[in-house]
Structure formats: structure tokens, C-alpha cells
Design an enzyme around this catalytic site. Structure first.
Site, PDB file in Angstrom:
ATOM      1  N   GLU A 116       0.822  -1.222   0.000  1.00 30.64           N
ATOM      2  CA  GLU A 116       0.000   0.000   0.000  1.00 30.64           C
ATOM      3  C   GLU A 116       0.848   1.261   0.000  1.00 30.64           C
ATOM      4  OE1 GLU A 116      -0.633  -2.659   1.832  1.00 30.64           O
ATOM      5  OE2 GLU A 116      -2.621  -3.300   1.189  1.00 30.64           O
ATOM      6  N   HIS A 168      -9.923  -5.711  10.382  1.00 31.66           N
ATOM      7  CA  HIS A 168     -10.557  -5.506   9.081  1.00 31.66           C
ATOM      8  C   HIS A 168     -11.934  -4.852   9.207  1.00 31.66           C
ATOM      9  CE1 HIS A 168      -7.341  -7.982   7.590  1.00 31.66           C
ATOM     10  NE2 HIS A 168      -7.812  -7.968   6.362  1.00 31.66           N
TER      11      HIS A 168
END
Lengths: 327, 348
Positions: free
Chosen positions: A61, A129
């Protein structure tokens, strides 16, 4: 005018902007090959329509955002997809130290016209998450933060974000992808930094955004039957923050509740409540209330997960407390 | 290279050295604040590399960036004014020593988060590839950068997409104060490229001509579509990491040994031996650069600080209204002059 999903509205925005501007590219993890178009299907089919401009990239990322930023500096308009907003933490240095600071720190020599798209949300995915960081993102000068709640807003604001000369963090929500709404066939672009009254009402103002708009509207329909009319303000953009419609509404209702999915402590709701009382203290007949997620790392178990997330019933309960002056 | 270009390399290296020594003096006199990382001893890398590139090739650097700015042709005046935090500086006093930039010369800035700029360099290389400009991106970092995640993420991506970028490591053998044997499992940094199947070379970073030749080779490869490269230039800092570093951790003998290998007198020897310059020529150059740096200090000192009312300028490409910025819902934050009350900004 046809009803389409939030997911389809996003895809149409991407398609229209890629058609309009050959410098728009889309990079993300698993957005081409996997499942025929991404973990959540927003980019499905676009790679075939725009060869070479929609690409799978490494799971890194910090590079997705950083390489995107470098490309933006060089005249590309990248739309960088982070599979979930949780993974933005891996790219945090790039977002905070580089993307947001380029234009100011280099004294306007460098622009960073890029969009970082990423969904918040949950669904038995446990604590790493199931997060949302709009309060962190909205506190960073140099960044714009957009969080649409309807298919109409999603399309118009994504197009605006791609055209914007500043970096935009564009937050989506997993629970919104399948929701439907009317979207005109003709092209339109919505302004960034303008909030909207999504439902007029006389008795109480609710300020919210993202998925909580959906829950608040459910609550409003239930309360209407009891004769309580909510005026619902959808912020749509979280930085820059437009509180003018909320202040105007409070002048009429004299009561306000802020509803957010994230944590209450140092949440964006705290900033909004503080700002409202600074600017509209004399309009208020009651303390501003907050509905927010419970402050625990998200558990996996179904019942515990549900207990941490605000739903319409939590909004209804907060409204009743306020109408009954229980504060 | 012809005689004039060779002599100009000497002049650039000496300008950087004199500039850095003067910066240290200005720091001691509190004209410069914050962090100040000097380039003494490493001048041959910036000068050798940039002389091998086209002026429109992209440059992205670490925070030890004064030498790169000067070698790119940014005036000593603008660089010194930036160190002083003045409006005439390279970023008008916004970035300071670690964030020099001049995009008109395709110098995209010095970056101060170790390794943070490597993905940006790959992205600029993507833009060059996408637009088929034929440009090469030169990205420089220190040896300490080669342990952080962005190093590996950027090298992998650059090789995967065959991007035209030269990642150059100035291996001065210390990551701040930690010796390379204690910070990197692989101390010959160029060997790290093999993890990504990337072309790599090692060069004597104190030999300006060797650096020049290496960068010429790697730039040609990249321009021909043969992809990125990792270049390790082995060198040594003459001073501590920054002005805040008392430099007690490096052995005195090691510092002394490397000062014997100073790239500037070494290159002076080359020029004299090849009869490209006389001792009088070199003395004249020394007088010229001294005068240039003195002029830069006078210029910086005479320059104004950036105006208080420009504080909010440039946070966004177009001014936006934001109650969080100035407490006002009405109008963009740059509409009127700022009036300071109790530390809070309000538009008057």
C-alpha cells in the site's frame, strides 16, 4: 432515470472520467484478474475497456499511494484503490507526510491530483478488518476527504474528486455497495465541500455521513409515524467541512444529534458538536448528543459485532431521550 | 567531456563544500534553525551524477540535498535564503533545508522521511513511460534507506514495470550514527538489487568521473527501455549526521582516513596532471566560489521573512472555505489579512 447500485454508480464515474481524460489510470490490488474485477467488483470490466490503464499492482500500500503520488506529480491522474481502509495504515506515511503536504511544503510548485479510493465496513471480519478512520483523515490539512452515502452522490463526487487538483481520500462502505438509488443517465458532477439536507423536518437535526445516513433515514421513517420529524444533514465531504446547512437547520429545530460509525472519543462527531456549540449556542435547547460505535476492537462473534455498531434503533433511542429531555 | 566541463565539475564540488562550511557557520550563529544535514565529503556523487543526466531528467533526493540543488543549477542565493527561512528561498521558507525544490528544473524535492521518496520516483518514472518523454528519474538515498519497506516496494514495482529510474545509494557507511555492519545484513548495498532481478553497479563515490560514467551508462539503459538500476556509490561524510550530531560514534582514525580520500583535492590533482587547469586557475575558482557564497549569505540576510498573511496559501490548489482552517464558514481562508488574537487566526 434508472435505479442503480452504489457500486455501479462508482464504476460509471470511473468509466466516464477515463473516457474524458486519457491521463486517468486505476491501480489497485486485485482489481483486474481476481473474481473478474476486484474484491468488491467496482472495477469489473474496466480493464478490457481501457487496456493498460487499469492494472493489478503488488500488495504494497505504501507503494500504491506513493507511486500514485509520483505519477500525479508527473501529470497522470491516478485513482489508487486500497482494498480496505484498514490497509491505509500501511500507507499512512505516504498519505500524511507526502500526499497531503506536497503542494504547501513545496510552496505551490507541486500538485498531487490523485484519488485514493477505499471502503470502510465490517462483516464478521474481526478487529483489523472492521475499522474506519475518517476522523484521522479529516484532521490533515492538504487532504480532501469525501464520503458519499448514496449512488447519486457517489457518482457525482467521484467524478469531482478525479477532476480536483488536490488529493482526495474517497471513502466508500462495504454495506453501501449493494444499495440502490436513482442516478440520471446524463452527465453531472457534484461539488466537493458541500453538505446537503437529505430529509426536511421540524423537530430535531441529525448530522451524519456514509452508511449512518442509511440508518438515520430508517430511523426518521419510524419516528415520523410517532409524529417526530428529523431533519437529516448528510455531510458528504468531511474535509473541507461544510456545517452551514446544519447550523441553518438547528436554528429551526434547536436540537442536534451527530451520528457516526466510528469511535466516540476524538471522533469527528466531537469536532462537529464542538463547532456547533461555538457557532450556534443560543439556538440550542438541549445538549448535542452523539451516537457512535462502541470503543472496543471489533469482535468476530456475530452478536458482539452487532453490539458495537450503531443501527437505526440506536438513533431512535437517542432521539427519544432528547425529546423526553433525558440528558 | 571537454576541458570546460571538467573544470566546471571541480567548481561545482568546491561551491558545495564552501556553501556547506558557510551553512555550518550560519547555523552556529542561529541564522539557520532545525535540522541541517551537510554534504561535505560526498560532493562527487551529486556533481558526477547530474553532469551525466539531461537537464530535464527528473531529480528526487533525500534530505541531504543542498549539493543536489546547487549541482542542478539552483542559485546559492535561493538555497541559502531557504536555509534562512526567507521568502526568496526555494520554497519561500516552507520546506527549509530538507525540502529544497525547483520544479522548473525538474528537481522535485528533498524528502525527509527515510525512504519515503522512493515510490514517488517510481511514479515519476511511470509518468515518463506513459507520456513517452524519454526522461529518466534519478533518485538518491542513503544506506539507511535500504532497510525500510518502501525501498523494497519501490524496487520491486520499478523492475516489474521496467520503469526508467536510477536508484542511487550514497553509502556513507552510517545510518545516522549506526555503522552499516549493525544496520544492514547485506553491507554491499548493490547486492540487494538481486532480490528484484535488477541491474546493479557499485562505484567509488569519491571519484567524480567514475560516478559520471556509471550514471551515463545507467541512464542510457533506462532510456532504451532496459529498465531501472541500483547504483551504490561508496563514500563517507566528513561531518556528523547533522549539526546536532557531536560525531562521537565514528572512530577518529576512520574519519581521518576518509578525509585523506577527499574527492575535491583528488579531482584537482587530475585536472593539474592532465594540464586541464593551472594552480592559478584553481585559486581563481576558489576565490569565485567564496564570493558567490558570501553574496548568497548577504542576499539571504537581506531577504524578508514570508509574510504572515500568506500562512494559509497553498494548502490546497484552490483556496477552500473550511471552518476547521480559520473558524469561519464564510469565504476562503485567504480573503483578508490575518489578525492574531491569543494565537488564534481570524480574518480581519
Amino acid at each position: 432515470m434508472a435505479e442503480i447500485t452504489y457500486r455501479e454508480a462508482l464504476k460509471r464515474a470511473l468509466r466516464e472520467e477515463m473516457t474524458r481524460d486519457p491521463n486517468v489510470v486505476i491501480w489497485g490490488e486485485d482489481i483486474v484478474a481476481y473474481g473478474g474485477g476486484g474484491a468488491y467488483g467496482v472495477t469489473a470490466g474496466l480493464a478490457k475497456e481501457f487496456p493498460g490503464r487499469v492494472r493489478d499492482v503488488p500488495i504494497a500500500e505504501e507503494a500504491i499511494v506513493g507511486v500514485g503520488l509520483g505519477a500525479a506529480m508527473g501529470g497522470i491522474r491516478p485513482v489508487c484503490e486500497l482494498m480496505t481502509i484498514n490497509f491505509a495504515l500501511v500507507a499512512w506515511d505516504q498519505i500524511v507526510n507526502h500526499v497531503a503536504k506536497q503542494h504547501h511544503m513545496f510552496n505551490r510548485q507541486i500538485q498531487a491530483p490523485m484519488v485514493i479510493r477505499s471502503p470502510a465496513g465490517w462483516g464478521r471480519t474481526a478487529s483489523t478488518h472492521s475499522q474506519t478512520f475518517e476522523n484521522w483523515l479529516a484532521s490533515i490539512p492538504g487532504l480532501k476527504v469525501v464520503y458519499p452515502s448514496t449512488p447519486y452522490d457517489a457518482k457525482g463526487l467521484l467524478k469531482a474528486s478525479i477532476r480536483d487538483n488536490d488529493p482526495v481520500f474517497f471513502i466508500e462502505h462495504l454495506a453501501l455497495y449493494g444499495t440502490k438509488g436513482e442516478v440520471p443517465d446524463e452527465e453531472y458532477v457534484l461539488p466537493i465541500g458541500v453538505s446537503e439536507v437529505k430529509r426536511p423536518g421540524r423537530h430535531l437535526t441529525v448530522v451524519t455521513w456514509g452508511r449512518m445516513l442509511v440508518e438515520t433515514m430508517k430511523a426518521a421513517r419510524t419516528l415520523e409515524v410517532e409524529g417526530i420529524e428529523l431533519e437529516v444533514i448528510d455531510l458528504r465531504t468531511l474535509r473541507p467541512l461544510d456545517l452551514a446547512p446544519a447550523l441553518e437547520s438547528i436554528r429551526k429545530t434547536n436540537r442536534a444529534i451527530v451520528v457516526e460509525e466510528g469511535f466516540r472519543t476524538v471522533g469527528l462527531g466531537a469536532e462537529i458538536a464542538a463547532s456547533i456549540q461555538e457557532m450556534a449556542f443560543n439556538d440550542l435547547d438541549a445538549p448535542i448528543a452523539r451516537v457512535a460505535g462502541l470503543e472496543v476492537p471489533m469482535p468476530y462473534a456475530r452478536n458482539l459485532e452487532r453490539a458495537t455498531i450503531p443501527f437505526a434503533e440506536d438513533v431512535i433511542a437517542a432521539v427519544r431521550r432528547m425529546m423526553e429531555k433525558k440528558y | 567531456m571537454d576541458r570546460d566541463k571538467l573544470v566546471s565539475l571541480y567548481r561545482q564540488m568546491l561551491l558545495i563544500r564552501v556553501f556547506e562550511d558557510k551553512s555550518a557557520e550560519m547555523y552556529a550563529r542561529a541564522k539557520i534553525g532545525g535540522f541541517l544535514h551537510l554534504y561535505n565529503g560526498q560532493e562527487a556523487i551529486a556533481v558526477g551524477a547530474l553532469s551525466a543526466l539531461r537537464p530535464d531528467d527528473d531529480l528526487v533526493t533525500h534530505y541531504r540535498d543542498h549539493g543536489y540543488a546547487l549541482a542542478r543549477g539552483i542559485s546559492a542565493r535561493a538555497v541559502m535564503a531557504e536555509l534562512f527561512g526567507r521568502e526568496t528561498g526555494t520554497t519561500g521558507g516552507r520546506g527549509g533545508s530538507m525540502h529544497l525544490a525547483d520544479v522548473s528544473k525538474r528537481f522535485w524535492g528533498g524528502y525527509a522521511i527515510v525512504g519515503g521518496h522512493l515510490p514517488l520516483a517510481a511514479g515519476l518514472a511511470y509518468a515518463a513511460q506513459h507520456h513517452k518523454t524519454g526522461r529518466v528519474v534519478f533518485c538518491v538515498m542513503g544506506d539507511g534507506s535500504t532497510n525500510i519497506g518502501t525501498f523494497h516496494a519501490a524496487l520491486n514495482w520499478a523492475q516489474l514495470w521496467r520503469l526508467p529510474v536510477i536508484f542511487t545509494v550514497e553509502n556513507n557507511q552510517y545510518a545516522m550514527g549506526t555503522v552499516i555492519d549493525n544496520h544492514s545484513a547485506v553491507t554491499e548495498i548493490y547486492r540487494k538489487a538481486c532480490a528484484y532481478d535488477m541491474h546493479a553497479e557499485q562505484v567509488d563515490g569519491n571519484d567524480v568521473l567514475a560516478v559520471h560514467e556509471a550514471v551515463c551508462r545507467l541512464a542510457e539503459r533506462a532510456r532504451n527501455g532496459e529498465g531501472p538500476a541500483l547504483l551504490e556509490a561508496v563514500t563517507f561524510r566528513h561531518r556528523g549526521h547533522s549539526m546536532a550530531d557531536a560525531d562521537v560514534q565514528r572512530p577518529r582514525s576512520q574519519v581521518a582516513e576518509w578525509k585523506e580520500r577527499d574527492p575535491i583535492p583528488a579531482f584537482a590533482e587530475v585536472l593539474l596532471e592532465r594540464k586541464l587547469a593551472t594552480p592559478q586557475d584553481l585559486e581563481q575558482i576558489a576565490r569565485d566560489v567564496e564570493a558567490e557564497v558570501e553574496d548568497a549569505v548577504a542576499f539571504a540576510d537581506a531577504s524578508a521573512e514570508p509574510a504572515r498573511e500568506t500562512l494559509y496559501e497553498g494548502i490546497y490548489a484552490e483556496a477552500v472555505s473550511n471552518m476547521q482552517i480559520d473558524g469561519s464558514l464564510i469565504g476562503p481562508p485567504t480573503l483578508g489579512p490575518m489578525i492574531i488574537k491569543n494565537g488564534m487566526g481570524r480574518h480581519g
